[in-house]
Every structure is written in C-alpha cells, then in structure tokens.
Motif scaffolding. Structure first.
Motif, PDB file in Angstrom:
ATOM      1  N   ASP A   1      30.710  39.049  42.572  1.00  0.00           N
ATOM      2  CA  ASP A   1      31.780  39.582  41.911  1.00  0.00           C
ATOM      3  C   ASP A   1      33.033  38.998  42.028  1.00  0.00           C
ATOM      4  OD1 ASP A   1      29.818  41.601  42.105  1.00  0.00           O
ATOM      5  OD2 ASP A   1      30.604  43.058  43.384  1.00  0.00           O
ATOM      6  N   ARG A   2      33.883  39.207  40.842  1.00  0.00           N
ATOM      7  CA  ARG A   2      35.211  38.699  40.723  1.00  0.00           C
ATOM      8  C   ARG A   2      36.185  39.915  40.484  1.00  0.00           C
ATOM      9  NH1 ARG A   2      33.477  35.187  35.915  1.00  0.00           N
ATOM     10  NH2 ARG A   2      32.120  36.920  36.078  1.00  0.00           N
ATOM     11  N   ASP A   3      37.150  39.961  41.344  1.00  0.00           N
ATOM     12  CA  ASP A   3      38.063  41.138  41.254  1.00  0.00           C
ATOM     13  C   ASP A   3      39.451  40.667  40.437  1.00  0.00           C
ATOM     14  OD1 ASP A   3      36.426  42.811  42.518  1.00  0.00           O
ATOM     15  OD2 ASP A   3      37.155  42.260  44.532  1.00  0.00           O
ATOM     16  N   VAL A   4      39.986  41.241  39.640  1.00  0.00           N
ATOM     17  CA  VAL A   4      41.261  41.316  39.046  1.00  0.00           C
ATOM     18  C   VAL A   4      42.142  42.045  39.559  1.00  0.00           C
ATOM     19  CG1 VAL A   4      42.467  40.802  37.001  1.00  0.00           C
ATOM     20  CG2 VAL A   4      40.211  39.946  37.273  1.00  0.00           C
ATOM     21  N   THR A   5      43.347  41.988  40.199  1.00  0.00           N
ATOM     22  CA  THR A   5      44.196  43.001  40.531  1.00  0.00           C
ATOM     23  C   THR A   5      45.486  42.552  40.292  1.00  0.00           C
ATOM     24  OG1 THR A   5      44.638  41.855  42.727  1.00  0.00           O
ATOM     25  CG2 THR A   5      42.888  43.795  42.650  1.00  0.00           C
ATOM     26  N   THR A  19      43.578  37.046  31.454  1.00  0.00           N
ATOM     27  CA  THR A  19      43.197  36.650  32.703  1.00  0.00           C
ATOM     28  C   THR A  19      41.449  37.050  32.605  1.00  0.00           C
ATOM     29  OG1 THR A  19      45.142  37.577  33.794  1.00  0.00           O
ATOM     30  CG2 THR A  19      43.042  37.594  35.012  1.00  0.00           C
ATOM     31  N   VAL A  20      41.065  38.263  31.844  1.00  0.00           N
ATOM     32  CA  VAL A  20      39.664  38.628  31.968  1.00  0.00           C
ATOM     33  C   VAL A  20      38.714  37.923  31.090  1.00  0.00           C
ATOM     34  CG1 VAL A  20      38.111  40.611  31.897  1.00  0.00           C
ATOM     35  CG2 VAL A  20      40.306  40.725  33.086  1.00  0.00           C
ATOM     36  N   LYS A  21      39.299  37.824  29.600  1.00  0.00           N
ATOM     37  CA  LYS A  21      38.439  37.200  28.723  1.00  0.00           C
ATOM     38  C   LYS A  21      37.641  35.886  28.926  1.00  0.00           C
ATOM     39  CE  LYS A  21      37.385  37.569  24.279  1.00  0.00           C
ATOM     40  NZ  LYS A  21      37.227  38.443  23.514  1.00  0.00           N
ATOM     41  N   PRO A  22      38.325  34.865  29.716  1.00  0.00           N
ATOM     42  CA  PRO A  22      37.549  33.750  30.102  1.00  0.00           C
ATOM     43  C   PRO A  22      36.398  34.251  31.107  1.00  0.00           C
ATOM     44  CG  PRO A  22      40.088  33.463  30.288  1.00  0.00           C
ATOM     45  CD  PRO A  22      39.837  34.874  29.858  1.00  0.00           C
ATOM     46  N   LEU A  23      36.533  35.132  32.037  1.00  0.00           N
ATOM     47  CA  LEU A  23      35.656  35.247  33.111  1.00  0.00           C
ATOM     48  C   LEU A  23      34.379  35.997  32.335  1.00  0.00           C
ATOM     49  CD1 LEU A  23      37.940  37.143  35.568  1.00  0.00           C
ATOM     50  CD2 LEU A  23      37.007  34.728  35.613  1.00  0.00           C
ATOM     51  N   ASP A  26      31.589  33.632  31.639  1.00  0.00           N
ATOM     52  CA  ASP A  26      30.950  33.089  32.562  1.00  0.00           C
ATOM     53  C   ASP A  26      29.804  33.902  33.157  1.00  0.00           C
ATOM     54  OD1 ASP A  26      32.814  30.967  32.844  1.00  0.00           O
ATOM     55  OD2 ASP A  26      33.961  31.769  34.302  1.00  0.00           O
ATOM     56  N   GLY A  27      29.931  35.217  32.404  1.00  0.00           N
ATOM     57  CA  GLY A  27      29.027  36.197  32.981  1.00  0.00           C
ATOM     58  C   GLY A  27      29.044  36.823  34.338  1.00  0.00           C
ATOM     59  N   GLY A  28      28.243  37.694  34.742  1.00  0.00           N
ATOM     60  CA  GLY A  28      28.336  38.443  36.069  1.00  0.00           C
ATOM     61  C   GLY A  28      28.926  39.429  36.094  1.00  0.00           C
ATOM     62  N   ALA A  55      32.446  42.489  27.158  1.00  0.00           N
ATOM     63  CA  ALA A  55      31.491  42.200  27.844  1.00  0.00           C
ATOM     64  C   ALA A  55      30.219  42.471  27.369  1.00  0.00           C
ATOM     65  CB  ALA A  55      32.045  42.862  28.981  1.00  0.00           C
ATOM     66  N   ILE A  56      30.042  43.827  26.805  1.00  0.00           N
ATOM     67  CA  ILE A  56      28.861  44.422  26.217  1.00  0.00           C
ATOM     68  C   ILE A  56      28.119  43.440  25.384  1.00  0.00           C
ATOM     69  CG2 ILE A  56      27.655  46.281  25.190  1.00  0.00           C
ATOM     70  CD1 ILE A  56      29.934  48.240  26.474  1.00  0.00           C
ATOM     71  N   ASN A  57      28.925  42.841  24.358  1.00  0.00           N
ATOM     72  CA  ASN A  57      28.356  42.057  23.407  1.00  0.00           C
ATOM     73  C   ASN A  57      27.951  40.764  24.162  1.00  0.00           C
ATOM     74  OD1 ASN A  57      28.700  44.070  21.504  1.00  0.00           O
ATOM     75  ND2 ASN A  57      30.651  43.261  20.761  1.00  0.00           N
ATOM     76  N   ALA A  58      28.412  40.175  25.204  1.00  0.00           N
ATOM     77  CA  ALA A  58      27.937  39.179  25.804  1.00  0.00           C
ATOM     78  C   ALA A  58      26.730  39.340  26.387  1.00  0.00           C
ATOM     79  CB  ALA A  58      28.959  38.584  26.926  1.00  0.00           C
ATOM     80  N   GLY A  59      26.296  40.490  26.839  1.00  0.00           N
ATOM     81  CA  GLY A  59      24.977  41.068  27.135  1.00  0.00           C
ATOM     82  C   GLY A  59      24.561  40.392  28.724  1.00  0.00           C
ATOM     83  N   TYR A  60      25.375  39.719  29.396  1.00  0.00           N
ATOM     84  CA  TYR A  60      25.254  39.197  30.658  1.00  0.00           C
ATOM     85  C   TYR A  60      26.345  39.250  31.612  1.00  0.00           C
ATOM     86  CZ  TYR A  60      27.404  35.217  28.129  1.00  0.00           C
ATOM     87  OH  TYR A  60      28.166  34.560  27.709  1.00  0.00           O
TER      88      TYR A  60
END
Length: 87
Positions: A1-5, A19-23, A26-28, A55-60
C-alpha cells in the motif's frame, strides 16, 4: 500500500495529479488521505474523478480516497459519484 497525505485545498488538483498519477502506472493499492481538505471545488472534484477513472482503466491499480469531510461526502453524493468512489 502507498499512502498519500498532506494535500490541501487550493493546490489540490495540480499537486494530487502530480503525486498520484505516476503511482497508478506502477499498479497496486494507493490510498489518498484527504482528511485535511474541508472544501472541494469542481476542479478538485474533477481531479479526483480523473485519477479514479485512470486507476480503473489501468486495471491493475486500486485507488481509494479516505477521510473525506462531511461536505466532500455530500458533494460526491449530490453529483452521483458515490459508486465511482466506492469502486
């Protein structure tokens, strides 16, 4: 899990996407804590929706938003985005 705060209101759309788009690539599982955000405008909501759809379209990749304020929860409900945010 990766947390963004630590994302606040006025810079929410830009900093959140940067911040989030590049993550997503990477999936997960990604958890975004927006508990510090008390107000969201249409740009901010659009950024959350765009990231969730990416994220949904990435599928993973699973992207969750946590600690939404009552006001933001109400905006999500009023804009019929509750199901999207739960997915």
């Amino acid at each position: 899990d990766r947390d963004v705060t630590g994302v606040q209101t006025c810079a929410l759309p830009i900093s959140l996407k940067q911040t989030v788009k590049p993550l997503i690539a990477d999936g997960g599982k990604i958890i975004v804590d927006i508990g510090d955000v008390q107000y969201i405008d249409s740009m901010g909501l659009g950024a959350l929706v765009a990231l969730k759809v990416s994220a949904i379209n990435a599928g993973y990749c699973t992207l969750q938003f946590e600690n939404l304020s009552k006001k933001i929860q109400e905006v999500v409900r009023m804009t019929n985005l509750t199901d999207l945010f739960r997915s």
